[in-house]
Design a protein around this motif. Structure first.
Motif, short mmCIF file in Angstrom:
data_model
loop_
_atom_site.label_atom_id
_atom_site.label_comp_id
_atom_site.label_asym_id
_atom_site.label_seq_id
_atom_site.Cartn_x
_atom_site.Cartn_y
_atom_site.Cartn_z
N ASP A 3 0.84 -1.21 0.00
CA ASP A 3 0.00 0.00 0.00
C ASP A 3 0.87 1.26 0.00
O ASP A 3 0.58 2.23 -0.69
N SER A 6 2.33 2.05 -3.37
CA SER A 6 1.36 2.60 -4.33
C SER A 6 1.16 4.10 -4.12
O SER A 6 0.69 4.80 -5.01
N ASP A 143 -4.09 1.96 0.01
CA ASP A 143 -3.84 1.67 -1.40
C ASP A 143 -4.32 2.85 -2.25
O ASP A 143 -5.49 3.21 -2.21
#
Length: 213
Positions: A3, A6, A143
């Motif tokens: 996460d 990202s 995310d």
């Protein structure tokens, strides 16, 4: 970690924006070596302007929470109950918790800079009161591909705690004993009393082992 990876591009943008707003002085060698590098606080001024205009719309007459009745209320009892609930919640936020108003001003300023920020309100079992906390974007790991928080499989909040905070949490049954005892053994002789990163994660778990999280 997945996460966090990202979010790397967004976190990089936040860093640039915060440097721009805080008017960080940097050496400038264009068009000549050591050229003048005057910065006009346009972004900073705009952030304060947004905060000062939005604040009164949220905080009207010392009231933040307002209640309304859905459906029929022939004897006005539901309306009276709603008013009592609103009064008590306003008391909790504005009078019982002195940090709420101050944090609101900071939250609005940062919101206008980076476009997204979370404010967490929860009951603190240790201090036995409602507590509010602005989640620093660098510490709130989600995310980046999800469209809303409700769609996220995980929401992770990195908490920077002292050893005393963990011991208080253990004594209040907020934290499990064994992990805290291990950290006590690891850090108790550290005279600098460093902050320890603890990840609070809201996620899906299959608690009753029926294969449905």
């Amino acid at each position: 970690n997945r996460d966090h990876d990202s979010m790397s591009e967004w976190l990089s943008d936040i860093k640039k924006v915060e440097e721009l707003a805080s008017l960080v002085s940097q050496k400038k060698n264009y068009p000549l070596p050591n050229s003048a590098n005057v910065k006009f606080p346009l972004i900073t001024k705009a952030s304060y302007e947004f905060s000062s205009r939005t604040y009164p719309e949220i905080m009207k007459d010392g009231k933040v929470v307002k209640a309304r009745v859905i459906g029929f209320d022939l004897d006005d009892k539901s309306a009276e109950q709603a008013e009592r609930v609103a009064d008590y919640m306003n008391y909790q936020l504005v009078f019982e918790n002195n940090d709420w108003e101050r944090d609101l001003d900071l939250l609005l300023t940062r919101l206008s800079l980076i476009g997204f920020i979370c404010y967490k309100s929860y009951y603190d079992d240790i201090n036995e009161k409602i507590t509010n906390k602005i989640c620093d974007p660098k510490d709130l790991i989600i995310d980046a591909n999800v469209k809303s928080l409700s769609d996220a499989r995980r929401i992770s909040h990195v908490l920077h705690l002292r050893l005393n905070d963990l011991v208080s949490g253990k004594n209040s049954d907020v934290y499990c004993c064994d992990p805290v005892d291990e950290l006590i053994e690891q850090y108790q002789e550290d005279e600098l009393d460093p902050k320890i990163d603890v990840i609070e994660q809201h996620t899906f778990l299959d608690l009753d082992e029926d294969d449905y999280e």
